[in-house]
Write an enzyme that holds these catalytic residues in place. Structure first.
Site, PDB file in Angstrom:
ATOM      1  CG  ASP A 149      -6.940  17.069 -12.023  1.00 35.56           C
ATOM      2  OD1 ASP A 149      -7.687  16.929 -13.015  1.00 35.56           O
ATOM      3  OD2 ASP A 149      -6.135  16.206 -11.629  1.00 35.56           O
ATOM      4  NE  ARG A 167      -4.327   8.963 -14.662  1.00 34.25           N
ATOM      5  CZ  ARG A 167      -5.590   8.732 -14.397  1.00 34.25           C
ATOM      6  NH1 ARG A 167      -5.970   7.582 -13.833  1.00 34.25           N
ATOM      7  NH2 ARG A 167      -6.523   9.591 -14.690  1.00 34.25           N
TER       8      ARG A 167
HETATM    9  O1  MRU Z   1      -3.393  13.875 -15.900  1.00 33.19           O
HETATM   10  P1  MRU Z   1      -4.259  12.945 -15.109  1.00 33.19           P
HETATM   11  O2  MRU Z   1      -4.484  11.632 -15.769  1.00 33.19           O
HETATM   12  O3  MRU Z   1      -3.771  12.811 -13.679  1.00 33.19           O
HETATM   13  O4  MRU Z   1      -5.651  13.691 -15.058  1.00 33.19           O
HETATM   14  C1  MRU Z   1      -6.706  13.123 -14.358  1.00 33.19           C
HETATM   15  C2  MRU Z   1      -7.949  13.918 -14.435  1.00 33.19           C
HETATM   16  O5  MRU Z   1      -8.027  14.941 -15.054  1.00 33.19           O
HETATM   17  C3  MRU Z   1      -9.102  13.433 -13.598  1.00 33.19           C
HETATM   18  O6  MRU Z   1     -10.308  13.792 -14.191  1.00 33.19           O
HETATM   19  C4  MRU Z   1      -9.032  14.069 -12.221  1.00 33.19           C
HETATM   20  O7  MRU Z   1      -7.767  13.881 -11.642  1.00 33.19           O
HETATM   21  C5  MRU Z   1     -10.069  13.537 -11.309  1.00 33.19           C
HETATM   22  S1  MRU Z   1      -9.664  11.908 -10.759  1.00 33.19           S
HETATM   23  C6  MRU Z   1     -10.908  11.308  -9.792  1.00 33.19           C
END
Ligand code: MRU
Length: 356
Positions: free
Chosen positions: A240, A51
């Site tokens: 994201d 993730r």
């Molecule tokens: O749901 P996730 O764990 O994939 O969410 C991750 C995040 O929100 C991070 O802050 C984002 O992907 C940036 S990663 C460098």
């Protein structure tokens, strides 16, 4: 970065297999998992064995390599690309990586395509590492400035995990922190627990511990009072998807931290590689916000007294729960964007200056 003193990346390719660190098992056990076909890659993204925006992009790129190994056929590749893009909707890096791979691979001869795909997927990883390192060097200057004024430990609040486990190495939000730590600047990190999946506690605190960076896990709602008490010098989060107007989509709860930081005059920075910028969508209302299974809220996972990982129900059986995974922080609450090319204002003009 290091786990138990040994250097790792989050993903690598070995003997026609993609190796990942299974993040659903962290922090209780460190398991390296093999992805052997494209369905394994799609599943790993969906169930969050991998993730974090840059890492799911890299996994999708290697997913296409696995697709070619499985069935070297253009229509199978196209179908794999579509399935990969659908596996998680919000992080733009996923589509960005698949589009980049498909631009290279569409229509390519079947005897050349595999080498080309492996090469491009590796390039995506190497580029991400370089960009994350530069994000660190650019963000380091901000931490140094605060330290030079304060002459005491710099307290930094972060949300979710935008650490090296979310990228290939270094991380985005954590890269300035690791660079500061390596330079001997005393830093202390407030790691938001980040309900419901607890990426802050399970992943950010874990990776900071492994690197010897001083950190404290806090409940998601604690940031506000810490800011009021002067115990937060700055916030750094990841993203994201950041729009060309500077609006930042990140793990749900980021917006509330930005509001609290704004009210307390605390700088709120967002760290990102350019692969996370969505140059097309004009309004945050058009960002597809992932809604995940409500069981992520109603159940919690932990170690039982025998050391087995167990899930337990914590809500009344009849209660409904809603699990939106991301929110949007309007650009006006963002002090600056820390990118591989430098730090800019969270605005169209700011981004344009760095990315012509
Ligand atoms: O749901 P996730 O764990 O994939 O969410 C991750 C995040 O929100 C991070 O802050 C984002 O992907 C940036 S990663 C460098």
């Amino acid at each position: 970065m290091k786990i138990e003193g040994k250097d790792y990346r989050t993903i690598w390719f070995e003997n026609n297999v993609v190796k990942i660190i299974d993040q659903t098992k962290l922090p209780h056990s460190f398991v390296i998992k093999d992805l052997k076909n494209v369905s394994d890659a799609i599943n790993a993204i969906k169930v969050m064995e991998v993730r974090g925006a840059p890492l799911i992009g890299a996994t999708a790129a290697f997913g296409l390599v696995l697709s070619i190994l499985e069935n070297n056929d253009q229509s199978f590749l196209k179908k794999s690309a579509e399935e990969l893009i659908k596996s998680r909707p919000t992080a733009i890096n996923l589509k960005w990586a698949v589009d980049r791979m498909m631009q290279k691979l569409s229509g390519v001869n079947s005897d050349q395509i595999l080498d080309l795909a492996i090469d491009e997927a590796k390039k995506i990883c190497e580029e991400d590492i370089k960009f994350c390192k530069n994000i660190g060097l650019n963000g380091l200057k901000i931490i140094e400035e605060i330290y030079n004024k304060k002459k005491d430990t710099v307290n930094i609040l972060t949300h979710c995990n935008a650490g090296w486990l979310a990228t290939i190495n270094w991380g985005t939000a954590t890269s300035p922190i690791y660079h500061a730590h390596k330079k001997g600047i005393p830093v202390h990190i407030w790691a938001d627990e980040t309900r419901p999946r607890n990426q802050g506690a399970n992943l950010t605190s874990y990776e900071l511990n492994e690197e010897g960076v001083n950190n404290t896990v806090i409940a998601d709602n604690t940031g506000g009072i810490l800011m009021q008490r002067g115990q937060v010098d700055m916030c750094i989060v990841g993203t994201d998807r950041t729009l060309s107007n500077g609006d930042v989509c990140n793990k749900v709860g980021t917006y509330l931290k930005a509001l609290a930081a704004y009210d307390n005059n605390i700088p709120f920075y967002v760290a990102l590689p350019s692969s996370t910028i969505d140059w097309d969508i004009k309004s945050h209302k058009d960002i597809p916000i992932e809604e995940r299974n409500s069981e992520e809220l109603s159940h919690v996972e932990g170690l039982d007294e025998k050391g087995n990982i167990k899930q337990v129900l914590i809500y009344p059986k009849k209660s409904k729960a809603m699990n939106l995974a991301f929110d949007v922080t309007p650009a006006k609450y963002v002090t600056g964007l820390i990118t591989e090319k430098g730090v800019c204002e969270a605005s169209k003009e700011g981004l344009k200056k760095l990315f012509k």
